[in-house]
Scaffold this active site. Structure first.
Site, PDB file in Angstrom:
ATOM      1  CE  LYS A 112      -3.898   2.149   0.216  1.00  0.00           C
ATOM      2  NZ  LYS A 112      -3.452   2.865  -0.998  1.00  0.00           N
ATOM      3  CD  GLN A 133       3.098   4.915   2.355  1.00  0.00           C
ATOM      4  OE1 GLN A 133       3.705   5.733   1.683  1.00  0.00           O
ATOM      5  NE2 GLN A 133       1.978   5.205   2.991  1.00  0.00           N
ATOM      6  CE  LYS A 136       3.712   7.743   5.677  1.00  0.00           C
ATOM      7  NZ  LYS A 136       3.385   8.749   4.617  1.00  0.00           N
ATOM      8  CE  LYS A 148       4.642   7.668  -1.929  1.00  0.00           C
ATOM      9  NZ  LYS A 148       3.956   8.083  -0.689  1.00  0.00           N
ATOM     10  CG  ASP A 188       3.190  11.074  -2.606  1.00  0.00           C
ATOM     11  OD1 ASP A 188       2.999  10.817  -1.421  1.00  0.00           O
ATOM     12  OD2 ASP A 188       4.185  11.731  -2.996  1.00  0.00           O
ATOM     13  CG  ASN A 262      -4.762  16.427  -0.394  1.00  0.00           C
ATOM     14  OD1 ASN A 262      -4.258  15.663   0.405  1.00  0.00           O
ATOM     15  ND2 ASN A 262      -6.051  16.517  -0.609  1.00  0.00           N
TER      16      ASN A 262
HETATM   17  N1  GLU Z   1       0.941   9.162  -0.430  1.00  0.00           N
HETATM   18  C1  GLU Z   1       0.365   9.090   0.881  1.00  0.00           C
HETATM   19  C2  GLU Z   1       1.440   8.833   1.910  1.00  0.00           C
HETATM   20  O1  GLU Z   1       2.539   9.310   1.749  1.00  0.00           O
HETATM   21  C3  GLU Z   1      -0.832   8.176   0.964  1.00  0.00           C
HETATM   22  C4  GLU Z   1      -0.638   6.797   0.435  1.00  0.00           C
HETATM   23  C5  GLU Z   1      -1.929   5.976   0.354  1.00  0.00           C
HETATM   24  O2  GLU Z   1      -2.993   6.496   0.652  1.00  0.00           O
HETATM   25  O3  GLU Z   1      -1.812   4.813  -0.004  1.00  0.00           O
HETATM   26  O4  GLU Z   1       1.243   8.198   2.915  1.00  0.00           O
END
Ligand code: GLU
Length: 466
Positions: A112, A133, A136, A148, A188, A262
């Site tokens: 994800k 990620q 996170k 990513k 993103d 955003n």
């Molecule tokens: N690009 C966002 C981040 O840096 C969201 C990624 C997503 O929703 O999968 O966490």
């Protein structure tokens, strides 16, 4: 290059105050190997240096993880898909861009993470983003792995139809590697509702079935309430928790926000709602200054300008003073909220913020603060929340979008916002649990890295040698 000093130049000293000599030796040897295996990928080195510096003492104390080589394995992506995207301009010329999907780790759930379209995109940047990620997503408590992707395509100077042709072409390759139980991309930088819609439409055409294969979709076709606002709102919820925990409050504080995409816009909206003063917003050309705080009606105009007209802040005539070729970090404020991009806040900026009495830095972007700047904040006890904790609200609501799609139902705004607030508050509690000790303040860098890592490490160890 194997000297300690060579390591220091690259910012490896991060979080090492708490390391013993033996731990530091292991850390340096590990970083040397990582750099040797991944030459020239400076952003990736930087992200791993922060992470490894934060978790090394714990890692070495837990022989079972050390023996399983978790650190070596977790810093090697499961796979990187690299491909060419060929498309046609409005005037019939052929263009080719580079694109990637970095599937980093799926120990906790399907891969994800977002897609970034920006001329600066390269493999190093996508590896740093995919790596962050993992932790996170783990912190959100939802079943998501880390990934990513993106391209060096620049949507800014393209027509709608060109963006559509690019997205459709990109999805022809990407569709082979994603799926609701495999890998679920989202937006993103440079990828918003428009791009996600083009990508999703093409996926459906190619696969001939509807599935929640992307998040950040439109509300009429499976998108979640509050996904647009989630990263910015979540960052403010986290900031509020962090201040409350340290006997401060957000009300009346001056907040310098960078960016006007955003994340920045919705962080500003929530800050205003909470009674804080948003004193800046910025874009790549400069920043707008509102010494008394951005008035709510101007926020609406600015959102219109940036979100719908895709305009520049220098075109804004509604108020505030515009400063070309400058960033917001010289403006007096109690809170800095960098919401633009990686490494946008360096040591000189940190010094100016500290001179102006900054209390807290809360990252809305991914890795916006350089190592050197972070060290300065640490030395002065400035609260510093890294993006993997404070900007996790975006991917958290993406995770909730996946749940809603899987259940074939949708929650209302109140329900999603309630869940988002709970997730941000749980992430804060995790950071406190893993980042306390040593001083009166929480070490959010240690707390978020260790808090995110433990669960992934446990899953990887449980799977055996895979
Ligand atoms: N690009 C966002 C981040 O840096 C969201 C990624 C997503 O929703 O999968 O966490």
């Amino acid at each position: 290059m194997d000297t300690l000093e060579a390591g220091k130049e690259n910012g490896d000293t991060f979080s090492q105050q708490s390391m013993t000599e033996a731990e530091e030796k292991e850390y340096r040897a590990f970083m040397r190997g990582l750099k040797r295996r991944n030459p020239h990928e400076t952003e990736f080195h930087q992200a791993v240096a922060e992470f490894a510096g934060a978790v090394m003492p714990w890692y070495l104390q837990h022989e079972e993880y050390h023996r399983a080589q978790i650190l070596e394995r977790i810093t090697e992506p499961d796979r990187i898909i690299s491909f060419r995207v060929t498309w046609e301009t409005d005037s019939g010329e052929i263009r080719a861009n580079r694109a990637w999907r970095v599937q980093f780790n799926h120990a906790l759930g399907p891969y994800k993470g977002g897609l970034r379209f920006h001329p600066s995109v390269n493999q190093s940047i996508l590896k740093f983003l995919g790596f962050e990620q993992i932790f996170k997503n783990s912190l959100t408590g939802l079943p998501m792995g880390g990934a990513k992707g993106g391209s060096n395509f620049n949507p800014k100077d393209k027509s709608d139809r060109e963006v559509m042709r690019f997205c459709h072409s990109m999805m022809i390759e990407l569709s082979r590697h994603i799926g609701e139980d495999i890998d679920v991309p989202a937006g993103d930088i440079g990828v918003g509702g428009r791009e996600v819609s083009y990508l999703f439409g093409q996926y459906m055409r190619l696969e001939n079935r509807w599935s929640g294969v992307l998040t950040g979709k439109g509300l009429s076709f499976g998108g979640s309430a509050v996904r647009t606002e989630a990263t910015g709102w979540g960052c403010v919820y986290f900031c509020e928790e962090m201040l409350r925990y340290h006997n401060e409050s957000i009300e009346g504080k001056r907040v310098a926000v960078s960016g006007s995409g955003n994340v920045a816009l919705y962080a500003a909206q929530k800050l205003i709602e909470k009674g804080a003063k948003v004193v800046t917003l910025s874009d790549s050309g400069g920043f707008l200054h509102f010494p008394e705080g951005l008035p709510p009606e101007h926020w609406t105009d600015l959102r219109e300008l940036k979100e719908h007209q895709r305009g520049r802040l220098s075109d804004y005539r509604g108020g505030g003073t515009y400063h070309a070729d400058a960033n917001p970090w010289g403006v007096p404020c109690e809170i800095a909220m960098p919401c633009a991009t990686q490494n946008e806040l360096g040591p000189e900026d940190a010094k100016r913020l500290i001179e102006n009495g900054v209390l807290a830095v809360c990252e809305g972007a991914n890795m916006p603060v350089t190592h050197e700047a972070a060290e300065l904040f640490r030395a002065r006890d400035v609260l510093h929340a890294p993006g993997k904790a404070s900007n996790a609200g975006g991917v958290a609501v993406s995770g909730l979008e996946q749940s809603q799609n899987a259940m074939r139902l949708s929650w209302d705004r109140e329900e999603v916002d309630r869940r988002l607030q709970k997730i941000m508050s749980d992430i804060h509690a995790r950071c406190v649990a893993d980042g306390s000790g040593g001083g009166s303040r929480v070490d959010y860098i240690k707390g978020s890295n260790l808090g995110g890592f433990r669960k992934v490490a446990e899953a990887m160890r449980a799977y055996g040698a895979v």
